[in-house]
Scaffold this motif. Structure first.
Motif, PDB file in Angstrom:
ATOM      1  N   MET A  94       0.819  -1.211   0.000  1.00  0.00           N
ATOM      2  CA  MET A  94       0.000   0.000   0.000  1.00  0.00           C
ATOM      3  C   MET A  94       0.856   1.266   0.000  1.00  0.00           C
ATOM      4  N   ILE A  95       1.904   1.258   0.801  1.00  0.00           N
ATOM      5  CA  ILE A  95       2.795   2.427   0.847  1.00  0.00           C
ATOM      6  C   ILE A  95       3.436   2.654  -0.510  1.00  0.00           C
ATOM      7  N   PHE A  99      -2.293 -11.201   3.241  1.00  0.00           N
ATOM      8  CA  PHE A  99      -1.784 -10.263   2.249  1.00  0.00           C
ATOM      9  C   PHE A  99      -2.831  -9.978   1.179  1.00  0.00           C
ATOM     10  N   THR A 100      -3.490 -11.020   0.702  1.00  0.00           N
ATOM     11  CA  THR A 100      -4.528 -10.848  -0.321  1.00  0.00           C
ATOM     12  C   THR A 100      -5.661  -9.976   0.201  1.00  0.00           C
ATOM     13  N   ALA A 101      -6.091 -10.254   1.437  1.00  0.00           N
ATOM     14  CA  ALA A 101      -7.148  -9.434   2.033  1.00  0.00           C
ATOM     15  C   ALA A 101      -6.692  -7.998   2.212  1.00  0.00           C
ATOM     16  N   GLY A 102      -5.422  -7.813   2.585  1.00  0.00           N
ATOM     17  CA  GLY A 102      -4.890  -6.457   2.754  1.00  0.00           C
ATOM     18  C   GLY A 102      -4.904  -5.669   1.459  1.00  0.00           C
ATOM     19  N   VAL A 103      -4.584  -6.349   0.357  1.00  0.00           N
ATOM     20  CA  VAL A 103      -4.627  -5.684  -0.951  1.00  0.00           C
ATOM     21  C   VAL A 103      -6.075  -5.357  -1.326  1.00  0.00           C
ATOM     22  N   LEU A 104      -6.990  -6.294  -1.088  1.00  0.00           N
ATOM     23  CA  LEU A 104      -8.403  -6.036  -1.372  1.00  0.00           C
ATOM     24  C   LEU A 104      -8.953  -4.918  -0.489  1.00  0.00           C
TER      25      LEU A 104
END
Length: 450
Positions: A130-131, A257-262
């Motif tokens: 995200m950063i 990680f996948t959830a964080g990207v979503l």
């Protein structure tokens, strides 16, 4: 009536009185923001602490961290990030994921500390993503992936996942596994109370129905079930990574990680909705700055055992109902909320909140998320072909939510947490459908008829 009384007293009273008159509505609006942020924050760290079997002292500490961090996150976003009065709070997607993973611990053959450590690693990895996306200005590319239909699927599945969690959480079970009828009936009663206040109430009664439900339910719970308090924290212990030390349990890391990207979809949807409310087109820099800040919040949250952050789309409803669109009350409210976390007694007090009551009021609160999902597809024409673009990912995702994670035990261990998560798989399926099929070729003026 108080407003007009003050205005009459101020008229002709000089510049000093006029300044007092202007400050009063701002301070009242700031307090209202404190209540709104409170109602959407307080249950999250307590529920996560309970799910991961933390001590009462650890729950109290994570709760205090949540209060301080949430208020600061709101202020920074309002001053430097997207610069809208949008609450920055614990992401519903990530909250649901953590509760889901903790409930699946036995099926995955892992202890809670191992799962928590994998979650921390996955959160830090998604924070770096995200950063980087924010600093490199990739928001325009991200928006092409999170199409309106993908966002609709996400909202439907998120509302379903959270409602499942809250419904099971508001029903208390006995040690024998049967329903504790008195406590459960109180939860059901609070559901009806909050619903009536929300639908029938006017003004502040409707706006603060969630807060009223928490207060009334907590009092009644302590009156009728005094020995049934959720937690009791006489002291607070600070520790890094309270959910578990970072590890490389790849299944948990990949899923988180996948959830964080979503979770980026929350930022996109919230800023777009705020832009419509303020009748302006948000600049790409707003998206980039907001993503960067949310990435830093996610990294810090992994260290403190907090659910990752995201702008709350539900804030738009609060702004529309109060019509207080200025940033100053929001910034003051965020600062005041952080001050609450600096008082140790606050963490100990709220850590003792009955979880059945918290889940009951949130069950009602997130019913409105389903309404937001319905609104997101208004005007879209479906026929016997195009109905698949929403029905397939939504119903497949809900189906995965309802099956026992144990059925995926034959899959490689790093794939089990991902394939057993209906929300993530449903959104990924929706993305695949939107990117691979030109749906406009199959559209027709006739709406879908069963």
């Amino acid at each position: 009536m108080v407003f007009f009384f003050i205005r009459r007293r101020v008229q002709g009273g000089g510049e000093k009185k006029m300044r007092v008159f202007k400050a009063l509505p701002t301070s009242m609006a700031a307090i209202q923001w404190v209540f709104f942020i409170f109602a959407n924050t307080i249950v999250v760290p307590v529920s996560i602490g309970t799910a991961f079997d933390l001590s009462a002292q650890e729950v109290a500490m994570t709760l205090r961290s949540s209060l301080i961090f949430t208020g600061a996150a709101c202020v920074l976003q309002g001053l430097w990030g997207h610069r809208y009065p949008l609450m920055e709070g614990h992401s519903g997607l990530m909250w649901g994921l953590l509760l889901n993973l903790s409930a699946s611990a036995s099926a995955l053959g892992m202890d809670l500390q191992t799962i928590g450590g994998g979650v921390a690693t996955g959160m830090m990895a998604s924070a770096v993503f995200m950063i980087a996306a924010g600093l490199l200005g990739l928001s325009s590319v991200i928006k092409k992936v999170f199409t309106p239909m993908v966002m609709s699927v996400y909202l439907f599945l998120l509302s379903a996942q959270l409602i499942f969690i809250f419904f099971s959480g508001m029903l208390k079970l006995t040690p024998e596994g049967t329903l504790d009828v008195p406590v459960s009936l109180l939860s059901v009663g609070i559901v009806f109370l909050v619903t009536i206040l929300k639908v029938k109430g006017k003004g502040a009664i409707s706006n603060f129905s969630i807060l009223i439900g928490i207060v009334v339910g907590w009092i009644l719970h302590n009156c009728f079930f005094p020995g049934d308090a959720a937690l009791s924290a006489s002291s607070q212990s600070f520790s890094l990574f309270p959910l578990g030390a970072p590890n490389l349990e790849w299944g948990i890391v990949l899923t988180t990680f996948t959830a964080g990207v979503l979770n980026i979809s929350n930022t996109i949807a919230s800023i777009q909705a705020a832009g419509r409310l303020y009748c302006q087109e948000p600049s790409e820099s707003r998206y980039s700055r907001s993503l960067t800040l949310t990435g830093f919040y996610t990294a810090a949250g992994s260290v403190l055992g907090l659910v990752p952050y995201a702008p709350f789309t539900s804030t738009i409803g609060f702004l529309e109902s109060t019509r207080i669109l200025e940033r100053l009350p929001f910034l003051l409210g965020g600062a005041l909320f952080s001050l609450l976390g600096l008082i140790p007694a606050v963490g100990s007090f709220f850590a003792a909140m009955p979880m059945t009551i918290g889940n009951a009021v949130l069950f009602v609160a997130y019913l409105q998320l389903f309404g937001t999902a319905l609104q997101s597809i208004q005007g879209t024409i479906f026929n016997s072909n195009t109905i698949f673009r929403i029905a397939l990912p939504v119903l497949a995702g809900i189906s995965l939510m309802t099956v026992d994670p144990q059925i995926f035990s034959q899959l490689p261990v790093y794939m089990q947490p991902l394939f057993s998560n209906g929300l993530i798989m449903g959104v990924l399926l929706s993305m695949a459908l939107e990117l691979s099929i030109k749906w406009e070729r199959y559209e027709s003026p006739r709406r879908f008829e069963p």
